[in-house]
Design a protein around this motif. Structure first.
Motif, mmCIF file in Angstrom:
data_model
loop_
_atom_site.group_PDB
_atom_site.id
_atom_site.type_symbol
_atom_site.label_atom_id
_atom_site.label_comp_id
_atom_site.label_asym_id
_atom_site.label_seq_id
_atom_site.Cartn_x
_atom_site.Cartn_y
_atom_site.Cartn_z
ATOM 1 N N VAL A 23 0.848 -1.191 0.000
ATOM 2 C CA VAL A 23 0.000 0.000 0.000
ATOM 3 C C VAL A 23 0.886 1.245 0.000
ATOM 4 C CG1 VAL A 23 -1.795 1.275 1.215
ATOM 5 C CG2 VAL A 23 -1.821 -1.222 1.246
ATOM 6 N N LYS A 25 0.613 5.220 0.339
ATOM 7 C CA LYS A 25 -0.389 6.143 0.854
ATOM 8 C C LYS A 25 0.076 7.587 0.742
ATOM 9 C CE LYS A 25 1.343 5.339 5.447
ATOM 10 N NZ LYS A 25 1.139 4.758 6.727
ATOM 11 N N TYR A 34 -5.706 2.386 7.506
ATOM 12 C CA TYR A 34 -6.273 1.432 6.559
ATOM 13 C C TYR A 34 -5.944 0.007 6.982
ATOM 14 C CZ TYR A 34 -1.514 1.104 4.868
ATOM 15 O OH TYR A 34 -0.156 0.925 4.801
ATOM 16 N N VAL A 48 -10.872 1.748 4.947
ATOM 17 C CA VAL A 48 -10.276 3.043 5.238
ATOM 18 C C VAL A 48 -10.986 3.630 6.454
ATOM 19 C CG1 VAL A 48 -9.745 5.337 4.343
ATOM 20 C CG2 VAL A 48 -9.736 3.377 2.802
ATOM 21 N N CYS A 58 -11.364 9.788 -0.594
ATOM 22 C CA CYS A 58 -10.195 8.955 -0.859
ATOM 23 C C CYS A 58 -10.317 8.281 -2.220
ATOM 24 C CB CYS A 58 -10.032 7.885 0.221
ATOM 25 S SG CYS A 58 -9.703 8.567 1.850
ATOM 26 N N VAL A 60 -8.778 5.199 -4.337
ATOM 27 C CA VAL A 60 -8.074 3.932 -4.156
ATOM 28 C C VAL A 60 -7.861 3.318 -5.532
ATOM 29 C CG1 VAL A 60 -8.115 1.686 -3.038
ATOM 30 C CG2 VAL A 60 -9.258 3.618 -1.950
ATOM 31 N N ILE A 97 -1.700 -1.253 -3.978
ATOM 32 C CA ILE A 97 -2.811 -0.333 -3.754
ATOM 33 C C ILE A 97 -2.251 1.046 -3.512
ATOM 34 C CG2 ILE A 97 -4.790 0.224 -2.299
ATOM 35 C CD1 ILE A 97 -5.000 -2.739 -1.608
ATOM 36 N N LEU A 99 -3.374 4.651 -2.174
ATOM 37 C CA LEU A 99 -4.426 5.305 -1.406
ATOM 38 C C LEU A 99 -4.072 6.774 -1.251
ATOM 39 C CD1 LEU A 99 -6.926 5.207 0.509
ATOM 40 C CD2 LEU A 99 -5.333 4.640 2.343
ATOM 41 N N SER A 100 -4.915 7.658 -1.760
ATOM 42 C CA SER A 100 -4.682 9.094 -1.604
ATOM 43 C C SER A 100 -5.978 9.730 -1.095
ATOM 44 C CB SER A 100 -4.239 9.735 -2.913
ATOM 45 O OG SER A 100 -5.229 9.572 -3.900
ATOM 46 N N CYS A 101 -5.853 10.479 0.004
ATOM 47 C CA CYS A 101 -7.018 11.092 0.646
ATOM 48 C C CYS A 101 -6.834 12.598 0.755
ATOM 49 C CB CYS A 101 -7.222 10.509 2.045
ATOM 50 S SG CYS A 101 -7.618 8.747 2.037
#
Length: 104
Positions: A23, A25, A34, A48, A58, A60, A97, A99-101
């Motif tokens: 992951v 991030k 997560y 999440v 977010c 994904v 994966i 993951l950007s929020c």
């Protein structure tokens, strides 16, 4: 020896092989956590959790290598959690994966 081989062959379906999940991030200073899961041999999922005081949006991206990446966008309210899943046509060997929020 035949009995030993029979026992080993009988136990093969009991062994489950999990694939590795990497992951990447980018949380932009938010209180996000997560949990990534290997749901099935062709399904990946991520939970999440938003521990902050502001809602988050977010993005994904599930990447299985040879197949096209699957992108999911989820809105995670403050103090809640959401799940995102992706199904692939091939068996997953290694899952990546991203993951950007960002704050909503």
């Amino acid at each position: 020896m035949k009995k030993f081989c029979l026992v080993v062959l009988a136990m093969l379906p009991l062994t489950a092989f999990a694939y590795p999940i990497d992951v990447q991030k980018q949380l932009n200073g938010m209180s996000i956590d997560y949990n990534a899961y290997d749901t099935d041999n062709d399904i990946a999922s991520i939970q999440v959790n938003n521990y902050g005081a502001t809602d988050a949006v977010c993005k994904v991206v599930f990447n299985n290598g040879p197949e096209s990446p699957r992108t999911r966008t989820i809105e995670v309210p403050a103090g809640k959690h959401k799940n995102a899943t992706a199904k692939f046509t091939r068996t997953i060997i290694k899952m990546r994966i991203n993951l950007s929020c960002t704050p909503k």
